[in-house]
Design a protein around this motif. Sequence first.
Motif, PDB file in Angstrom:
ATOM      1  N   ARG A  39       0.820  -1.212   0.000  1.00 39.05           N
ATOM      2  CA  ARG A  39       0.000   0.000   0.000  1.00 39.05           C
ATOM      3  C   ARG A  39       0.856   1.265   0.000  1.00 39.05           C
ATOM      4  NH1 ARG A  39      -2.657   3.657   3.334  1.00 39.05           N
ATOM      5  NH2 ARG A  39      -4.744   4.172   2.602  1.00 39.05           N
ATOM      6  N   GLU A  40       1.896   1.288   0.809  1.00 40.44           N
ATOM      7  CA  GLU A  40       2.747   2.484   0.891  1.00 40.44           C
ATOM      8  C   GLU A  40       3.439   2.773  -0.447  1.00 40.44           C
ATOM      9  OE1 GLU A  40       2.760   4.666   3.370  1.00 40.44           O
ATOM     10  OE2 GLU A  40       1.233   3.371   4.268  1.00 40.44           O
ATOM     11  N   GLN A  41       3.862   1.726  -1.131  1.00 41.31           N
ATOM     12  CA  GLN A  41       4.490   1.912  -2.448  1.00 41.31           C
ATOM     13  C   GLN A  41       3.482   2.460  -3.462  1.00 41.31           C
ATOM     14  OE1 GLN A  41       5.780  -2.191  -2.307  1.00 41.31           O
ATOM     15  NE2 GLN A  41       7.874  -1.556  -2.825  1.00 41.31           N
ATOM     16  N   ARG A  46       1.318   7.303  -6.492  1.00 41.62           N
ATOM     17  CA  ARG A  46       0.302   8.345  -6.692  1.00 41.62           C
ATOM     18  C   ARG A  46       0.890   9.732  -6.444  1.00 41.62           C
ATOM     19  NH1 ARG A  46      -4.514   5.622  -3.209  1.00 41.62           N
ATOM     20  NH2 ARG A  46      -4.684   3.772  -4.517  1.00 41.62           N
ATOM     21  N   ALA A  47       1.560   9.869  -5.321  1.00 40.70           N
ATOM     22  CA  ALA A  47       2.084  11.181  -4.930  1.00 40.70           C
ATOM     23  C   ALA A  47       3.207  11.659  -5.844  1.00 40.70           C
ATOM     24  CB  ALA A  47       2.566  11.126  -3.482  1.00 40.70           C
ATOM     25  N   ASP A  48       4.113  10.769  -6.193  1.00 44.22           N
ATOM     26  CA  ASP A  48       5.318  11.162  -6.941  1.00 44.22           C
ATOM     27  C   ASP A  48       5.143  11.155  -8.455  1.00 44.22           C
ATOM     28  OD1 ASP A  48       6.455  11.295  -4.439  1.00 44.22           O
ATOM     29  OD2 ASP A  48       7.765   9.553  -4.712  1.00 44.22           O
ATOM     30  N   HIS A  49       4.253  10.276  -8.957  1.00 45.24           N
ATOM     31  CA  HIS A  49       4.176  10.087 -10.412  1.00 45.24           C
ATOM     32  C   HIS A  49       2.756  10.197 -10.985  1.00 45.24           C
ATOM     33  CE1 HIS A  49       8.370   8.792 -10.511  1.00 45.24           C
ATOM     34  NE2 HIS A  49       8.096   8.042  -9.453  1.00 45.24           N
ATOM     35  N   ALA A  54      -5.289   0.344  -7.556  1.00 45.48           N
ATOM     36  CA  ALA A  54      -5.819  -0.094  -6.274  1.00 45.48           C
ATOM     37  C   ALA A  54      -4.685  -0.230  -5.261  1.00 45.48           C
ATOM     38  CB  ALA A  54      -6.542  -1.434  -6.443  1.00 45.48           C
ATOM     39  N   ASP A  55      -4.993  -0.009  -3.999  1.00 49.24           N
ATOM     40  CA  ASP A  55      -3.981  -0.117  -2.940  1.00 49.24           C
ATOM     41  C   ASP A  55      -3.305  -1.486  -2.915  1.00 49.24           C
ATOM     42  OD1 ASP A  55      -4.618   2.462  -2.226  1.00 49.24           O
ATOM     43  OD2 ASP A  55      -5.599   1.928  -0.339  1.00 49.24           O
ATOM     44  N   VAL A  76       7.253   2.068 -11.603  1.00 47.35           N
ATOM     45  CA  VAL A  76       7.024   0.836 -10.829  1.00 47.35           C
ATOM     46  C   VAL A  76       8.365   0.225 -10.415  1.00 47.35           C
ATOM     47  CG1 VAL A  76       6.166  -1.541 -10.972  1.00 47.35           C
ATOM     48  CG2 VAL A  76       4.745   0.353 -11.789  1.00 47.35           C
ATOM     49  N   VAL A  77       9.292   0.153 -11.338  1.00 49.68           N
ATOM     50  CA  VAL A  77      10.611  -0.399 -11.015  1.00 49.68           C
ATOM     51  C   VAL A  77      11.274   0.438  -9.920  1.00 49.68           C
ATOM     52  CG1 VAL A  77      12.945  -0.828 -11.922  1.00 49.68           C
ATOM     53  CG2 VAL A  77      10.925  -1.543 -13.239  1.00 49.68           C
ATOM     54  N   GLU A  78      11.143   1.753  -9.995  1.00 44.87           N
ATOM     55  CA  GLU A  78      11.674   2.624  -8.947  1.00 44.87           C
ATOM     56  C   GLU A  78      11.013   2.317  -7.603  1.00 44.87           C
ATOM     57  OE1 GLU A  78      10.862   7.185  -7.800  1.00 44.87           O
ATOM     58  OE2 GLU A  78      11.799   6.927  -9.769  1.00 44.87           O
ATOM     59  N   ALA A  79       9.695   2.123  -7.615  1.00 45.05           N
ATOM     60  CA  ALA A  79       8.954   1.815  -6.385  1.00 45.05           C
ATOM     61  C   ALA A  79       9.365   0.465  -5.792  1.00 45.05           C
ATOM     62  CB  ALA A  79       7.444   1.831  -6.657  1.00 45.05           C
ATOM     63  N   LEU A  80       9.729  -0.479  -6.667  1.00 43.25           N
ATOM     64  CA  LEU A  80      10.178  -1.787  -6.185  1.00 43.25           C
ATOM     65  C   LEU A  80      11.530  -1.701  -5.503  1.00 43.25           C
ATOM     66  CD1 LEU A  80       9.183  -4.056  -9.201  1.00 43.25           C
ATOM     67  CD2 LEU A  80       8.179  -4.091  -6.911  1.00 43.25           C
TER      68      LEU A  80
END
Length: 82
Positions: A39-41, A46-49, A54-55, A76-80
């Motif tokens: 959820r945090e990722q 949402r906030a950064d990009h 869905a959560d 997504v790769v950055e978030a991972l």
Amino acid sequence: LAAMRDRINSVRKRIAEADPRLGYIAGQYGMFSMLPLGREQVLKLRADHAIYMADSGRFNIVGLSDDQVDRFTAAVVEALGA
């Protein structure tokens, strides 16, 4: 119908080739897929990009336009994480 299926498969392939952790997406079917994100990722995407899903990490493959796939996948790769 075949054109839509081919487009979905093409988008799935592009996402899967971006990172080995996303490889499983190429073998899936349908208009939606799940990302291995918490959820945090998802909230950070949402906030950064301004990427919304869905959560749970469920996202709409068909909702990605061809010119958005690379930006989406990079985020997504950055978030991972590396």
